[in-house]
Structures are given as structure tokens and as C-alpha cells.
Design a protein around this motif. Structure first.
Motif, PDB file in Angstrom:
ATOM      1  N   GLN A   1      62.570  40.496 -14.444  1.00  0.00           N
ATOM      2  CA  GLN A   1      61.276  40.084 -14.968  1.00  0.00           C
ATOM      3  C   GLN A   1      60.167  40.880 -14.285  1.00  0.00           C
ATOM      4  OE1 GLN A   1      63.129  37.590 -13.213  1.00  0.00           O
ATOM      5  NE2 GLN A   1      64.256  36.909 -14.998  1.00  0.00           N
ATOM      6  N   PRO A   2      59.116  41.169 -15.038  1.00  0.00           N
ATOM      7  CA  PRO A   2      57.955  41.817 -14.420  1.00  0.00           C
ATOM      8  C   PRO A   2      57.383  40.907 -13.326  1.00  0.00           C
ATOM      9  CG  PRO A   2      57.786  41.871 -16.813  1.00  0.00           C
ATOM     10  CD  PRO A   2      58.933  40.970 -16.474  1.00  0.00           C
ATOM     11  N   SER A   3      56.932  41.518 -12.236  1.00  0.00           N
ATOM     12  CA  SER A   3      56.302  40.770 -11.153  1.00  0.00           C
ATOM     13  C   SER A   3      54.994  41.473 -10.783  1.00  0.00           C
ATOM     14  CB  SER A   3      57.227  40.701  -9.932  1.00  0.00           C
ATOM     15  OG  SER A   3      57.369  41.972  -9.340  1.00  0.00           O
ATOM     16  N   GLU A   4      54.249  40.887  -9.878  1.00  0.00           N
ATOM     17  CA  GLU A   4      52.991  41.487  -9.448  1.00  0.00           C
ATOM     18  C   GLU A   4      53.211  42.865  -8.836  1.00  0.00           C
ATOM     19  OE1 GLU A   4      50.946  38.824  -6.841  1.00  0.00           O
ATOM     20  OE2 GLU A   4      50.891  37.216  -8.339  1.00  0.00           O
ATOM     21  N   LYS A   5      54.363  43.055  -8.200  1.00  0.00           N
ATOM     22  CA  LYS A   5      54.653  44.330  -7.533  1.00  0.00           C
ATOM     23  C   LYS A   5      55.287  45.353  -8.465  1.00  0.00           C
ATOM     24  CE  LYS A   5      55.298  42.118  -3.072  1.00  0.00           C
ATOM     25  NZ  LYS A   5      56.220  41.847  -1.985  1.00  0.00           N
ATOM     26  N   GLY A   6      56.002  44.900  -9.484  1.00  0.00           N
ATOM     27  CA  GLY A   6      56.724  45.810 -10.373  1.00  0.00           C
ATOM     28  C   GLY A   6      57.764  45.074 -11.184  1.00  0.00           C
ATOM     29  N   CYS A   7      59.020  45.169 -10.742  1.00  0.00           N
ATOM     30  CA  CYS A   7      60.122  44.511 -11.445  1.00  0.00           C
ATOM     31  C   CYS A   7      60.907  43.667 -10.457  1.00  0.00           C
ATOM     32  CB  CYS A   7      61.040  45.560 -12.080  1.00  0.00           C
ATOM     33  SG  CYS A   7      62.421  44.857 -13.010  1.00  0.00           S
ATOM     34  N   ARG A   8      61.131  42.406 -10.802  1.00  0.00           N
ATOM     35  CA  ARG A   8      61.907  41.493  -9.958  1.00  0.00           C
ATOM     36  C   ARG A   8      63.309  41.374 -10.536  1.00  0.00           C
ATOM     37  NH1 ARG A   8      58.955  36.412  -9.115  1.00  0.00           N
ATOM     38  NH2 ARG A   8      58.088  37.584  -7.384  1.00  0.00           N
ATOM     39  N   LEU A   9      64.301  41.810  -9.743  1.00  0.00           N
ATOM     40  CA  LEU A   9      65.705  41.666 -10.120  1.00  0.00           C
ATOM     41  C   LEU A   9      66.271  40.442  -9.417  1.00  0.00           C
ATOM     42  CD1 LEU A   9      67.029  45.351  -9.884  1.00  0.00           C
ATOM     43  CD2 LEU A   9      66.159  44.127 -11.896  1.00  0.00           C
TER      44      LEU A   9
ATOM     45  N   THR B   1      77.837  30.318  -3.375  1.00  0.00           N
ATOM     46  CA  THR B   1      77.058  31.065  -4.351  1.00  0.00           C
ATOM     47  C   THR B   1      75.641  31.198  -3.810  1.00  0.00           C
ATOM     48  OG1 THR B   1      78.390  30.231  -6.172  1.00  0.00           O
ATOM     49  CG2 THR B   1      76.222  31.111  -6.735  1.00  0.00           C
ATOM     50  N   LYS B   2      75.111  32.399  -3.874  1.00  0.00           N
ATOM     51  CA  LYS B   2      73.774  32.672  -3.346  1.00  0.00           C
ATOM     52  C   LYS B   2      72.955  33.399  -4.406  1.00  0.00           C
ATOM     53  CE  LYS B   2      71.581  34.985   0.597  1.00  0.00           C
ATOM     54  NZ  LYS B   2      71.851  35.729   1.848  1.00  0.00           N
ATOM     55  N   VAL B   3      71.698  32.982  -4.572  1.00  0.00           N
ATOM     56  CA  VAL B   3      70.777  33.642  -5.492  1.00  0.00           C
ATOM     57  C   VAL B   3      69.764  34.404  -4.652  1.00  0.00           C
ATOM     58  CG1 VAL B   3      69.030  33.316  -7.286  1.00  0.00           C
ATOM     59  CG2 VAL B   3      71.072  31.866  -7.257  1.00  0.00           C
ATOM     60  N   THR B   4      69.583  35.686  -4.972  1.00  0.00           N
ATOM     61  CA  THR B   4      68.670  36.541  -4.227  1.00  0.00           C
ATOM     62  C   THR B   4      67.815  37.341  -5.193  1.00  0.00           C
ATOM     63  OG1 THR B   4      70.331  36.756  -2.489  1.00  0.00           O
ATOM     64  CG2 THR B   4      68.538  38.316  -2.439  1.00  0.00           C
ATOM     65  N   ARG B   5      66.533  37.487  -4.838  1.00  0.00           N
ATOM     66  CA  ARG B   5      65.599  38.264  -5.675  1.00  0.00           C
ATOM     67  C   ARG B   5      65.057  39.441  -4.879  1.00  0.00           C
ATOM     68  NH1 ARG B   5      62.116  33.499  -8.591  1.00  0.00           N
ATOM     69  NH2 ARG B   5      63.635  33.138 -10.247  1.00  0.00           N
ATOM     70  N   PHE B   6      64.864  40.540  -5.604  1.00  0.00           N
ATOM     71  CA  PHE B   6      64.279  41.737  -5.012  1.00  0.00           C
ATOM     72  C   PHE B   6      63.147  42.209  -5.910  1.00  0.00           C
ATOM     73  CE2 PHE B   6      68.721  41.647  -3.737  1.00  0.00           C
ATOM     74  CZ  PHE B   6      68.635  41.828  -2.358  1.00  0.00           C
ATOM     75  N   ASP B   7      61.967  42.413  -5.325  1.00  0.00           N
ATOM     76  CA  ASP B   7      60.842  42.986  -6.063  1.00  0.00           C
ATOM     77  C   ASP B   7      60.841  44.491  -5.831  1.00  0.00           C
ATOM     78  OD1 ASP B   7      59.392  40.880  -7.408  1.00  0.00           O
ATOM     79  OD2 ASP B   7      58.982  40.073  -5.416  1.00  0.00           O
ATOM     80  N   LEU B   8      60.981  45.235  -6.914  1.00  0.00           N
ATOM     81  CA  LEU B   8      60.989  46.700  -6.829  1.00  0.00           C
ATOM     82  C   LEU B   8      59.606  47.205  -7.221  1.00  0.00           C
ATOM     83  CD1 LEU B   8      64.481  47.338  -8.420  1.00  0.00           C
ATOM     84  CD2 LEU B   8      63.902  47.053  -6.015  1.00  0.00           C
ATOM     85  N   ALA B   9      58.833  47.580  -6.215  1.00  0.00           N
ATOM     86  CA  ALA B   9      57.454  48.020  -6.426  1.00  0.00           C
ATOM     87  C   ALA B   9      57.404  49.258  -7.324  1.00  0.00           C
ATOM     88  CB  ALA B   9      56.801  48.319  -5.083  1.00  0.00           C
ATOM     89  N   GLY B  10      56.452  49.240  -8.239  1.00  0.00           N
ATOM     90  CA  GLY B  10      56.221  50.389  -9.101  1.00  0.00           C
ATOM     91  C   GLY B  10      57.276  50.614 -10.169  1.00  0.00           C
ATOM     92  N   THR B  11      58.126  49.637 -10.397  1.00  0.00           N
ATOM     93  CA  THR B  11      59.182  49.765 -11.407  1.00  0.00           C
ATOM     94  C   THR B  11      58.851  48.893 -12.608  1.00  0.00           C
ATOM     95  OG1 THR B  11      60.845  50.174  -9.699  1.00  0.00           O
ATOM     96  CG2 THR B  11      61.664  49.456 -11.835  1.00  0.00           C
TER      97      THR B  11
END
Length: 147
Positions: A43-51, A95-105
Motif C-alpha cells: 500500500q502507498p504510505s507517506e514515505k513511499g510503498c509499505r510492504l 506467525t509474525k506480521v512485519t511491515r517495511f516502508d520503502l521510501a521513494g517507491t
């Protein structure tokens, strides 16, 4: 024919009762050691793309550290960037849920996420290459995901 039909019914009933008495664990196939990694969202995030990833460690031991170098491909199939995602610790069986914000993506322009290598794979009794060798990937997005 009546005797044969009765015999078949008795045999079927006996077999059904025998199977019902076998514990469910004995009927299920053995769990194959694996590290399951699912790309669950983009999903789009403030930084770029959140996976968002869902991870399940079934390697048989806790991982103290698990990190992967990934390649992001654009809509034309070219490699847009390489980055490392640090999943930190992954307890066995959890089970673990983790999010990463990829800046500029821009999520809309990501066509594929490739797991290039495991940069970290550490745990008691865990082979350093187990994170890649026993990795199972899946996606719930329109983005291709895997090794």
C-alpha cells in the motif's frame, strides 16, 4: 448378492471405525521444515510503498536474526533497486506480521519482488543457508514474489 452386500457394509463400517480411532496427528502428513514468507500487502504510505509480510518459522528452531536482500522490479521488468529487509527474530512455530516502508517507491510501479539472498540467518542449530534453501514464498498481491 445379499450376503455380499452385507459383507461390504460390515467391512466399510469396520474401516470407518478404525480410521476414527486413529489420532488426528497420525493421519496428518509430517510438517516439512520451512520458512514461509508471504507478501501480504503493498500500500502507498507517506514515505513511499509499505510492504506487509506474514512470516511463519517452521524450521524447528528459533531464528535470532533473519534478513533478506530483495530486488524490486519496475513495470518494464528492470531492477529498480536492491534493499535489505531485516525481519529480526523469528520464534519457531510463531506467525509474525512485519511491515517495511520503502521510501521513494511507488507501489503501482512494482511488478516483482525477488528474494536475492539471505544476508542473515542465525539460530541455534540452524544452518546459515537454511533461510534460502527452505524458503517457501507466496503472495496475496498482484506483485510477483519469490526467489
Amino acid at each position: 448378492m445379499t450376503g455380499l452386500t452385507a459383507s461390504l457394509r460390515l467391512l466399510t463400517s469396520t474401516l470407518a471405525m478404525s480410521l476414527a480411532m486413529v489420532p488426528a496427528r497420525a493421519r496428518q502428513p509430517a510438517l516439512v521444515p520451512a520458512l514461509a514468507l508471504e507478501l501480504n500487502g503493498a500500500q502507498p504510505s507517506e514515505k513511499g510503498c509499505r510492504l506487509t509480510f506474514v512470516v511463519n518459522n517452521n524450521l524447528g528452531a528459533d531464528l535470532f536474526k533473519a534478513a533478506f536482500e530483495i530486488a524490486l522490479f519496475n513495470e518494464a521488468g528492470g531492477v529498480d533497486r536492491l534493499t535489505v529487509l531485516d525481519f529480526k527474530d523469528l520464534p519457531v512455530g510463531k506467525t509474525k506480521v512485519t511491515r517495511f516502508d520503502l521510501a521513494g517507491t511507488d507501489c503501482a510501479k512494482v511488478s516483482r519482488v525477488l528474494i536475492n539472498s539471505a544476508t542473515e540467518c542465525a539460530g541455534t542449530g540452524v544452518e546459515p543457508n537454511a533461510c534460502m534453501r527452505k524458503l517457501k514464498t507466496d503472495t496475496r498481491t498482484g506483485i510477483a514474489f519469490g526467489v
